[in-house]
Scaffold this active site. Structure first.
Site, PDB file in Angstrom:
ATOM      1  N   GLU A 149     -10.239   1.187   3.647  1.00 10.79           N
ATOM      2  CA  GLU A 149      -9.027   0.455   4.024  1.00 10.79           C
ATOM      3  C   GLU A 149      -8.714   0.548   5.511  1.00 10.79           C
ATOM      4  O   GLU A 149      -7.554   0.710   5.901  1.00 10.79           O
ATOM      5  CB  GLU A 149      -7.874   0.920   3.119  1.00 10.79           C
ATOM      6  CG  GLU A 149      -8.232   0.679   1.656  1.00 10.79           C
ATOM      7  CD  GLU A 149      -7.288   1.319   0.642  1.00 10.79           C
ATOM      8  OE1 GLU A 149      -6.193   1.748   1.012  1.00 10.79           O
ATOM      9  OE2 GLU A 149      -7.662   1.356  -0.548  1.00 10.79           O
ATOM     10  N   ASN A 190     -15.208   1.028   1.926  1.00 13.60           N
ATOM     11  CA  ASN A 190     -14.551   0.537   0.707  1.00 13.60           C
ATOM     12  C   ASN A 190     -13.181  -0.061   1.055  1.00 13.60           C
ATOM     13  O   ASN A 190     -12.381   0.581   1.725  1.00 13.60           O
ATOM     14  CB  ASN A 190     -14.388   1.751  -0.234  1.00 13.60           C
ATOM     15  CG  ASN A 190     -13.772   1.428  -1.564  1.00 13.60           C
ATOM     16  OD1 ASN A 190     -13.999   0.360  -2.125  1.00 13.60           O
ATOM     17  ND2 ASN A 190     -12.969   2.344  -2.090  1.00 13.60           N
ATOM     18  N   HIS A 226      -8.722  -5.099  -6.859  1.00 11.80           N
ATOM     19  CA  HIS A 226      -7.438  -4.904  -7.541  1.00 11.80           C
ATOM     20  C   HIS A 226      -6.767  -6.271  -7.543  1.00 11.80           C
ATOM     21  O   HIS A 226      -6.249  -6.722  -6.516  1.00 11.80           O
ATOM     22  CB  HIS A 226      -6.559  -3.911  -6.773  1.00 11.80           C
ATOM     23  CG  HIS A 226      -7.109  -2.518  -6.770  1.00 11.80           C
ATOM     24  ND1 HIS A 226      -7.140  -1.731  -7.899  1.00 11.80           N
ATOM     25  CD2 HIS A 226      -7.643  -1.768  -5.781  1.00 11.80           C
ATOM     26  CE1 HIS A 226      -7.672  -0.546  -7.610  1.00 11.80           C
ATOM     27  NE2 HIS A 226      -7.991  -0.551  -6.330  1.00 11.80           N
ATOM     28  N   GLU A 256     -13.410  -0.820  -7.575  1.00 12.04           N
ATOM     29  CA  GLU A 256     -12.159  -0.297  -8.168  1.00 12.04           C
ATOM     30  C   GLU A 256     -11.468  -1.360  -9.011  1.00 12.04           C
ATOM     31  O   GLU A 256     -10.247  -1.491  -8.976  1.00 12.04           O
ATOM     32  CB  GLU A 256     -11.188   0.167  -7.067  1.00 12.04           C
ATOM     33  CG  GLU A 256     -11.732   1.191  -6.114  1.00 12.04           C
ATOM     34  CD  GLU A 256     -10.698   1.759  -5.146  1.00 12.04           C
ATOM     35  OE1 GLU A 256      -9.499   1.425  -5.254  1.00 12.04           O
ATOM     36  OE2 GLU A 256     -11.102   2.544  -4.271  1.00 12.04           O
ATOM     37  N   ASP A 258      -9.402  -3.671 -11.326  1.00 14.44           N
ATOM     38  CA  ASP A 258      -8.437  -3.770 -12.417  1.00 14.44           C
ATOM     39  C   ASP A 258      -7.726  -5.111 -12.281  1.00 14.44           C
ATOM     40  O   ASP A 258      -7.706  -5.709 -11.206  1.00 14.44           O
ATOM     41  CB  ASP A 258      -7.451  -2.583 -12.497  1.00 14.44           C
ATOM     42  CG  ASP A 258      -6.799  -2.183 -11.201  1.00 14.44           C
ATOM     43  OD1 ASP A 258      -6.710  -3.029 -10.292  1.00 14.44           O
ATOM     44  OD2 ASP A 258      -6.341  -1.023 -11.097  1.00 14.44           O
TER      45      ASP A 258
HETATM   46  O1  9MR Z   1      -4.978   5.438  -8.197  1.00 11.30           O
HETATM   47  C1  9MR Z   1      -4.590   6.230  -7.111  1.00 11.30           C
HETATM   48  C2  9MR Z   1      -3.177   6.753  -7.340  1.00 11.30           C
HETATM   49  O2  9MR Z   1      -3.156   7.655  -8.423  1.00 11.30           O
HETATM   50  C3  9MR Z   1      -2.671   7.422  -6.076  1.00 11.30           C
HETATM   51  O3  9MR Z   1      -1.310   7.799  -6.263  1.00 11.30           O
HETATM   52  C4  9MR Z   1      -2.821   6.483  -4.898  1.00 11.30           C
HETATM   53  C5  9MR Z   1      -2.358   7.180  -3.634  1.00 11.30           C
HETATM   54  O4  9MR Z   1      -2.267   6.354  -2.587  1.00 11.30           O
HETATM   55  O5  9MR Z   1      -4.166   6.085  -4.752  1.00 11.30           O
HETATM   56  C6  9MR Z   1      -4.657   5.375  -5.848  1.00 11.30           C
HETATM   57  O6  9MR Z   1      -5.999   5.002  -5.649  1.00 11.30           O
HETATM   58  C7  9MR Z   1      -6.261   4.104  -4.566  1.00 11.30           C
HETATM   59  C8  9MR Z   1      -7.633   4.444  -4.014  1.00 11.30           C
HETATM   60  O7  9MR Z   1      -7.712   5.801  -3.680  1.00 11.30           O
HETATM   61  C9  9MR Z   1      -7.976   3.572  -2.824  1.00 11.30           C
HETATM   62  N1  9MR Z   1      -7.881   2.175  -3.167  1.00 11.30           N
HETATM   63  C10 9MR Z   1      -6.636   1.756  -3.806  1.00 11.30           C
HETATM   64  C11 9MR Z   1      -6.342   2.638  -5.017  1.00 11.30           C
HETATM   65  C12 9MR Z   1      -5.080   2.167  -5.733  1.00 11.30           C
HETATM   66  O8  9MR Z   1      -3.978   2.308  -4.895  1.00 11.30           O
END
Ligand code: 9MR
Length: 343
Positions: A149, A190, A226, A256, A258
């Protein structure tokens, strides 16, 4: 036995083992890894969840367990409890592990954010952090999301704690440090929101192309995916994007996925969701460099969506009760067909 009954019995024998196989077996036969993000707390406490993971997936990404704040809570202290549990589980079930994530602007601990470190100190901290993790799991974690990101919604490099503190070459440095620590690991960039066409997809392309041209050891790109039925990218755009990334010599991953829906989910939306997953997987399977397809969670029960998007959820292949949803069957069908056509 009536000859017709014999034929039917033979057909059953042929189809039964396949019907019982999880998606991981079908995916393997189709030439990709089939993955999921794992909630390690659930893994430790919910046996049905662990069983589902082992049956359906051969690639796992720790959803939070390897993030900076979890694994490196104080400057001089690391905590590998959750990360070790995940890697051990993966090894026990012949799954690959994708480490997640070494350089990201979220989930950074206070000691780091508020430390007033100089540029040289930050470089030393990041290098030590990356090399401690990658060295610890050398030969056990097959791939790393080195950076995530780093591109903003406008397609420009995102202004973050790391870019401000180290400078724009923090990405190149991170990949080089990870590669030094494990020369065999597959190193990925990613990001989300750049799966199809548009400014962000172009920004991601520019950043990874630039890293390639500099000779930085980057091997793959994860497109997170997402999405919702309103904003999923058209297949033709995803296809073109995977194609241009592959032309840079990079592997690609749906990393990732969903598909969030208003909850409770309507039958019509569950069907739309099944189509979006199906089409995404088909595009991945049709692109030889697309190596893996991962969902961001397994059952809707542990999904991150309801907390971050109130009123939304039902985004994954399995319901809150762990039972397969319509999308599961559609994914299964695509994998079976791909296996049949021997990718
Ligand atoms: O799913 C993750 C969630 O449990 C955490 O609270 C969050 C913190 O910022 O991160 C989420 O996972 C992210 C991933 O690490 C990077 N890409 C986006 C995902 C969804 O926000």
């Amino acid at each position: 036995m009536h000859p017709r009954a014999l034929v039917m019995a033979a057909a059953l024998l042929i189809t039964l083992p396949t019907a019982a196989a999880g998606l991981r077996d079908l995916a393997q036969a189709a030439g990709i890894h089939f993955g999921t993000a794992v909630n390690v707390e659930a893994l430790n406490t919910d046996a049905a969840y662990a069983h589902l993971l082992a049956r359906e997936f051969n690639l796992v990404t720790p959803e939070n367990a390897m993030k900076f704040t979890v694994v490196h809570p104080e400057r001089e202290r690391y905590d590998f409890t959750q990360a070790d549990a995940l890697v051990a589980f993966a090894e026990a079930h012949a799954m690959q592990v994708n480490g997640h994530v070494l350089v990201w602007h979220q989930q950074l601990p206070d000691w780091l954010m508020q430390g007033q470190f100089s540029q040289d100190e930050l470089k030393a901290i990041l290098r030590e952090h990356i090399q401690t993790l990658v060295t610890r799991y050398r030969g056990r974690v097959a791939s790393w999301d080195v950076a995530a990101e780093a591109v903003g919604e406008d397609g420009q490099p995102r202004d973050t704690f790391w870019s401000r503190g180290i400078g724009p070459d923090y990405l190149a440095l991170a990949f080089r440090w990870a590669h030094e620590a494990d020369p065999q690991a597959h190193l990925r960039y990613n990001d989300y929101g750049g799966e199809g066409a548009g400014a962000k997809a172009d920004g991601i392309y520019r950043i990874v192309a630039d890293l390639r041209w500099q000779g930085v050891p980057i091997h793959g790109v994860g497109l997170q995916m997402h999405v919702s039925p309103d904003d999923a990218p058209p297949s033709k755009d995803l296809r073109a994007n995977l194609q241009r990334l592959a032309a840079l010599g990079l592997a690609t991953h749906i990393s990732e996925m969903d598909v969030m829906l208003p909850v409770p989910a309507s039958r019509a939306n569950l069907n739309k969701q099944a189509v979006i997953y199906r089409d995404t997987l088909k595009v991945c399977l049709a692109q030889p460099q697309c190596r893996s397809f991962s969902t961001w969670g397994t059952t809707d029960r542990y999904s991150w969506i309801p907390e971050y998007f109130p009123g939304k959820g039902a985004a994954l292949l399995f319901g809150e009760d762990g039972q397969p949803k319509p999308v599961y069957e559609s994914v299964r069908r695509v994998l079976r067909a791909a296996r049949a056509s021997k990718r």
